[in-house]
Scaffold this motif. Structure first.
Motif, PDB file in Angstrom:
ATOM      1  N   GLY A  36     -36.111 -18.837  37.543  1.00 36.60           N
ATOM      2  CA  GLY A  36     -36.753 -18.534  36.267  1.00 36.60           C
ATOM      3  C   GLY A  36     -37.802 -17.458  36.345  1.00 36.60           C
ATOM      4  O   GLY A  36     -38.309 -17.000  35.312  1.00 36.60           O
ATOM      5  N   ASP A  37     -38.131 -17.014  37.581  1.00 39.43           N
ATOM      6  CA  ASP A  37     -39.120 -15.946  37.739  1.00 39.43           C
ATOM      7  C   ASP A  37     -38.454 -14.576  37.557  1.00 39.43           C
ATOM      8  O   ASP A  37     -37.249 -14.421  37.771  1.00 39.43           O
ATOM      9  N   LYS A  38     -39.251 -13.593  37.184  1.00 40.25           N
ATOM     10  CA  LYS A  38     -38.741 -12.234  37.041  1.00 40.25           C
ATOM     11  C   LYS A  38     -38.373 -11.688  38.418  1.00 40.25           C
ATOM     12  O   LYS A  38     -39.152 -11.783  39.368  1.00 40.25           O
ATOM     13  N   ALA A  39     -37.171 -11.130  38.531  1.00 41.03           N
ATOM     14  CA  ALA A  39     -36.708 -10.589  39.807  1.00 41.03           C
ATOM     15  C   ALA A  39     -37.524  -9.351  40.173  1.00 41.03           C
ATOM     16  O   ALA A  39     -37.680  -8.441  39.352  1.00 41.03           O
ATOM     17  N   PRO A  40     -38.049  -9.279  41.403  1.00 39.67           N
ATOM     18  CA  PRO A  40     -38.815  -8.101  41.817  1.00 39.67           C
ATOM     19  C   PRO A  40     -37.947  -6.837  41.807  1.00 39.67           C
ATOM     20  O   PRO A  40     -36.732  -6.902  42.008  1.00 39.67           O
ATOM     21  N   THR A  41     -38.569  -5.711  41.584  1.00 36.63           N
ATOM     22  CA  THR A  41     -37.843  -4.446  41.646  1.00 36.63           C
ATOM     23  C   THR A  41     -37.346  -4.215  43.072  1.00 36.63           C
ATOM     24  O   THR A  41     -37.906  -4.757  44.032  1.00 36.63           O
ATOM     25  N   LEU A  42     -36.305  -3.412  43.206  1.00 35.81           N
ATOM     26  CA  LEU A  42     -35.704  -3.146  44.507  1.00 35.81           C
ATOM     27  C   LEU A  42     -36.195  -1.798  45.043  1.00 35.81           C
ATOM     28  O   LEU A  42     -35.892  -0.756  44.476  1.00 35.81           O
ATOM     29  N   ASP A  43     -36.926  -1.852  46.131  1.00 38.16           N
ATOM     30  CA  ASP A  43     -37.416  -0.633  46.777  1.00 38.16           C
ATOM     31  C   ASP A  43     -36.629  -0.428  48.069  1.00 38.16           C
ATOM     32  O   ASP A  43     -37.132  -0.584  49.169  1.00 38.16           O
ATOM     33  N   ILE A  44     -35.352  -0.074  47.916  1.00 34.34           N
ATOM     34  CA  ILE A  44     -34.430   0.046  49.050  1.00 34.34           C
ATOM     35  C   ILE A  44     -34.491   1.456  49.630  1.00 34.34           C
ATOM     36  O   ILE A  44     -34.433   2.441  48.888  1.00 34.34           O
ATOM     37  N   GLU A  45     -34.565   1.549  50.962  1.00 33.17           N
ATOM     38  CA  GLU A  45     -34.716   2.855  51.605  1.00 33.17           C
ATOM     39  C   GLU A  45     -33.411   3.654  51.668  1.00 33.17           C
ATOM     40  O   GLU A  45     -33.392   4.853  51.399  1.00 33.17           O
ATOM     41  N   HIS A  46     -32.299   2.995  52.056  1.00 30.84           N
ATOM     42  CA  HIS A  46     -31.050   3.727  52.275  1.00 30.84           C
ATOM     43  C   HIS A  46     -29.873   3.031  51.597  1.00 30.84           C
ATOM     44  O   HIS A  46     -29.691   1.824  51.763  1.00 30.84           O
ATOM     45  N   TYR A  47     -29.084   3.796  50.865  1.00 33.19           N
ATOM     46  CA  TYR A  47     -27.834   3.302  50.292  1.00 33.19           C
ATOM     47  C   TYR A  47     -26.697   3.815  51.175  1.00 33.19           C
ATOM     48  O   TYR A  47     -26.351   5.000  51.157  1.00 33.19           O
ATOM     49  N   VAL A  48     -26.109   2.925  51.952  1.00 33.07           N
ATOM     50  CA  VAL A  48     -25.043   3.316  52.872  1.00 33.07           C
ATOM     51  C   VAL A  48     -23.731   3.490  52.115  1.00 33.07           C
ATOM     52  O   VAL A  48     -22.985   4.435  52.345  1.00 33.07           O
ATOM     53  N   GLN A  49     -23.452   2.559  51.200  1.00 30.93           N
ATOM     54  CA  GLN A  49     -22.263   2.634  50.348  1.00 30.93           C
ATOM     55  C   GLN A  49     -22.660   2.181  48.948  1.00 30.93           C
ATOM     56  O   GLN A  49     -23.308   1.144  48.793  1.00 30.93           O
ATOM     57  N   LYS A  50     -22.245   2.916  47.930  1.00 26.65           N
ATOM     58  CA  LYS A  50     -22.634   2.587  46.557  1.00 26.65           C
ATOM     59  C   LYS A  50     -21.529   1.908  45.776  1.00 26.65           C
ATOM     60  O   LYS A  50     -21.692   1.630  44.594  1.00 26.65           O
ATOM     61  N   GLY A  51     -20.403   1.626  46.421  1.00 24.75           N
ATOM     62  CA  GLY A  51     -19.325   0.950  45.723  1.00 24.75           C
ATOM     63  C   GLY A  51     -18.285   1.925  45.223  1.00 24.75           C
ATOM     64  O   GLY A  51     -18.550   3.108  45.018  1.00 24.75           O
ATOM     65  N   LYS A  52     -17.072   1.418  45.026  1.00 26.10           N
ATOM     66  CA  LYS A  52     -15.947   2.269  44.640  1.00 26.10           C
ATOM     67  C   LYS A  52     -16.151   2.964  43.304  1.00 26.10           C
ATOM     68  O   LYS A  52     -15.607   4.022  43.047  1.00 26.10           O
ATOM     69  N   GLU A  53     -16.918   2.360  42.432  1.00 28.04           N
ATOM     70  CA  GLU A  53     -17.129   2.936  41.105  1.00 28.04           C
ATOM     71  C   GLU A  53     -18.237   3.994  41.116  1.00 28.04           C
ATOM     72  O   GLU A  53     -18.572   4.560  40.082  1.00 28.04           O
ATOM     73  N   GLY A  54     -18.810   4.249  42.288  1.00 33.61           N
ATOM     74  CA  GLY A  54     -19.883   5.231  42.356  1.00 33.61           C
ATOM     75  C   GLY A  54     -21.149   4.750  41.690  1.00 33.61           C
ATOM     76  O   GLY A  54     -21.853   5.508  41.018  1.00 33.61           O
ATOM     77  N   PHE A  55     -21.465   3.452  41.865  1.00 34.15           N
ATOM     78  CA  PHE A  55     -22.693   2.910  41.306  1.00 34.15           C
ATOM     79  C   PHE A  55     -23.889   3.737  41.778  1.00 34.15           C
ATOM     80  O   PHE A  55     -23.926   4.200  42.909  1.00 34.15           O
ATOM     81  N   GLY A  56     -24.850   3.885  40.924  1.00 34.31           N
ATOM     82  CA  GLY A  56     -26.058   4.598  41.324  1.00 34.31           C
ATOM     83  C   GLY A  56     -27.029   3.664  42.023  1.00 34.31           C
ATOM     84  O   GLY A  56     -26.755   2.486  42.238  1.00 34.31           O
ATOM     85  N   GLU A  57     -28.179   4.200  42.405  1.00 32.96           N
ATOM     86  CA  GLU A  57     -29.204   3.387  43.032  1.00 32.96           C
ATOM     87  C   GLU A  57     -29.883   2.510  41.985  1.00 32.96           C
ATOM     88  O   GLU A  57     -29.936   2.858  40.804  1.00 32.96           O
ATOM     89  N   VAL A  58     -30.395   1.363  42.442  1.00 32.49           N
ATOM     90  CA  VAL A  58     -31.006   0.394  41.525  1.00 32.49           C
ATOM     91  C   VAL A  58     -32.457   0.161  41.910  1.00 32.49           C
ATOM     92  O   VAL A  58     -32.764  -0.110  43.068  1.00 32.49           O
ATOM     93  N   THR A  59     -33.337   0.284  40.941  1.00 40.36           N
ATOM     94  CA  THR A  59     -34.737  -0.096  41.126  1.00 40.36           C
ATOM     95  C   THR A  59     -35.045  -1.280  40.212  1.00 40.36           C
ATOM     96  O   THR A  59     -35.341  -2.381  40.657  1.00 40.36           O
ATOM     97  N   ASP A  60     -34.951  -1.037  38.925  1.00 41.38           N
ATOM     98  CA  ASP A  60     -35.120  -2.111  37.944  1.00 41.38           C
ATOM     99  C   ASP A  60     -33.752  -2.614  37.499  1.00 41.38           C
ATOM    100  O   ASP A  60     -32.750  -1.895  37.552  1.00 41.38           O
ATOM    101  N   PHE A  61     -33.709  -3.835  37.016  1.00 38.81           N
ATOM    102  CA  PHE A  61     -32.454  -4.444  36.600  1.00 38.81           C
ATOM    103  C   PHE A  61     -32.204  -4.167  35.118  1.00 38.81           C
ATOM    104  O   PHE A  61     -33.065  -4.427  34.279  1.00 38.81           O
ATOM    105  N   GLU A  62     -31.012  -3.674  34.823  1.00 36.65           N
ATOM    106  CA  GLU A  62     -30.664  -3.309  33.455  1.00 36.65           C
ATOM    107  C   GLU A  62     -30.363  -4.557  32.634  1.00 36.65           C
ATOM    108  O   GLU A  62     -29.600  -5.428  33.051  1.00 36.65           O
ATOM    109  N   GLU A  63     -30.973  -4.646  31.463  1.00 37.03           N
ATOM    110  CA  GLU A  63     -30.771  -5.811  30.599  1.00 37.03           C
ATOM    111  C   GLU A  63     -29.304  -5.918  30.201  1.00 37.03           C
ATOM    112  O   GLU A  63     -28.640  -4.931  29.896  1.00 37.03           O
ATOM    113  N   GLY A  64     -28.813  -7.150  30.214  1.00 35.85           N
ATOM    114  CA  GLY A  64     -27.425  -7.396  29.843  1.00 35.85           C
ATOM    115  C   GLY A  64     -26.462  -7.372  31.018  1.00 35.85           C
ATOM    116  O   GLY A  64     -25.311  -7.767  30.876  1.00 35.85           O
ATOM    117  N   LYS A  65     -26.941  -6.920  32.172  1.00 41.42           N
ATOM    118  CA  LYS A  65     -26.102  -6.894  33.360  1.00 41.42           C
ATOM    119  C   LYS A  65     -26.550  -7.965  34.359  1.00 41.42           C
ATOM    120  O   LYS A  65     -27.671  -8.479  34.278  1.00 41.42           O
TER     121      LYS A  65
END
Length: 391
Positions: free
Chosen positions: A42-71
């Motif tokens: 029930g707590d707000k998820a902390p933002t993601l401060d990730i240093e390296h994206y090794v693989q972003k997924g087949k769909e070419g997902f971008g980097e994530v810091t804050d979580f997009e509402e509805g996803k």
């Protein structure tokens, strides 16, 4: 569901089987003493401060810091050295592919160095005709060497076992925390807007209390105080009688199993104890993966000094009966288990014969590891021969 954990200091040889079952029961062995968690359901998820994206997924997902509402996001923590983490990868791929079009994104985070992860990605995934990199390309794979994200999530939520996953819902709140192999139901419920967050929060609170009690059991078993450990288990089972939810029922079933593991670990080979394990073995025969898991637990306990009596030979027989019909992915492991159980009984000729079959059933890097294990069995056999000659 097993997690990677540190072996308890001073765990005596005869208590290893008990410790393994504790890991499976509470899904969080090796935790430090609990303090005051600052991140929970029930707590707000902390933002993601990730240093390296090794693989972003087949769909070419971008980097994530804050979580997009509805996803919906699955934030999972893993490491290259963690066997259960490796085993969870195909399931994470399955979930990402299944819900890719419904706004679900899986983000896996290791706190190792980039080079360590990249080295793993180039290797063949066991039992598959693809590398780790090819397999995990379905989801987002990242590296955070400074451990800041792990601190924000794992440490804040008092979660020390990996793999561990955090389900972030459509409003950016933590909906669920647990092993990635148990994600299916909560993820589906959150997607359908049916998830009862408060009920799960209460369930998790009970589980934390249970884990603390099981740590006490672990300590008692580790020091050989089996009778005292069994008294604590009896008390836990009595408390669970009043709880009739799926998770409590599962814990009750696993805890009952643990009772018998603890008794066997203490040297109890009574008819009642042996009948319990024979029933488990017979039920496992219908599923090669379940049979493999049962055999692995038995093998691990034997290597730590537990004597399972006739159960060892019966398990070898069950593996031999099933191995020919096993999938190519499972077959090498079944032969290895036959070899290792035989080796634990100092039957090195049988161990060597089974290990040679494991090599024949293996491919790629797996064959190299199997060959190394064969060499170890041969060395053990030679040492035994030398000892007998010296007598």
């Amino acid at each position: 569901m097993n997690r990677c954990f540190s072996r308890i200091a001073g765990l005596r040889r005869g208590a290893a089987f008990a410790a393994l079952v504790i890991a499976a029961t509470v899904s969080m062995s090796g935790q430090r003493a609990r303090g005051e968690a600052t991140l929970g359901i029930g707590d707000k998820a902390p933002t993601l401060d990730i240093e390296h994206y090794v693989q972003k997924g087949k769909e070419g997902f971008g980097e994530v810091t804050d979580f997009e509402e509805g996803k919906i996001y699955v934030v999972e923590f893993w490491a290259t050295w963690c066997g259960p983490c490796i085993q969870s990868m195909p399931h994470l791929v399955e979930l990402q592919n299944k819900y890719r079009g419904e706004g679900v994104r899986v983000i896996s985070i290791s706190d190792e160095e980039v080079e360590k992860v990249e080295e793993l990605l180039e290797q063949d995934y066991p039992g598959r005709e693809e590398t780790f990199g090819e397999l995990t390309s379905a989801y987002t794979l990242t590296v955070d060497p400074d451990g800041s994200v792990s601190e924000d999530y794992m440490q804040a939520a008092e979660q020390n076992g990996i793999p561990s996953s955090f389900l972030v819902g459509k409003t950016g709140l933590i909906e669920w925390i647990g092993h990635p192999m148990e994600l299916d139901e909560p993820l589906a419920e959150v997607l359908a807007d049916r998830w009862d967050r408060e009920a799960y929060k209460e369930q998790m609170k009970r589980q934390e209390q249970f884990q603390i009690a099981m740590q006490k059991v672990n300590q008692l078993a580790g020091s050989g105080k089996f009778e005292d450990a069994l008294k604590v288990v009896d008390k836990l089972l009595e408390e669970l009688k009043s709880q009739d939810d799926p998770r409590s029922n599962l814990i009750r079933k696993q805890l009952t199993s643990f009772q018998y593991n603890l008794r066997l670990d203490s040297g109890d080979q009574s008819d009642e104890v042996m009948a319990f394990f024979r029933k488990q073995l017979n039920e496992a025969k219908s599923d090669n993966r379940e049979l493999t898991q049962f055999s692995y637990n038995l093998m691990a306990s034997m290597q730590q000094g537990t004597d399972p009596g006739a159960l060892a030979g019966e398990t070898i027989a069950a593996l031999n009966e099933s191995v020919d019909s096993a999938d190519d992915e499972v077959k090498p492991l079944m032969y290895v288990l036959i070899a290792q159980i035989n080796a634990s009984m100092t039957k090195f000729d049988e161990a060597i014969a089974a290990q040679k079959k494991a090599i024949e059933a293996s491919t790629g890097r797996q064959k190299e590891r199997m060959t190394q294990l064969l060499e170890q069995f041969q060395e053990m056999a030679d040492s035994q021969d030398e000892s007998e000659e010296a007598k």
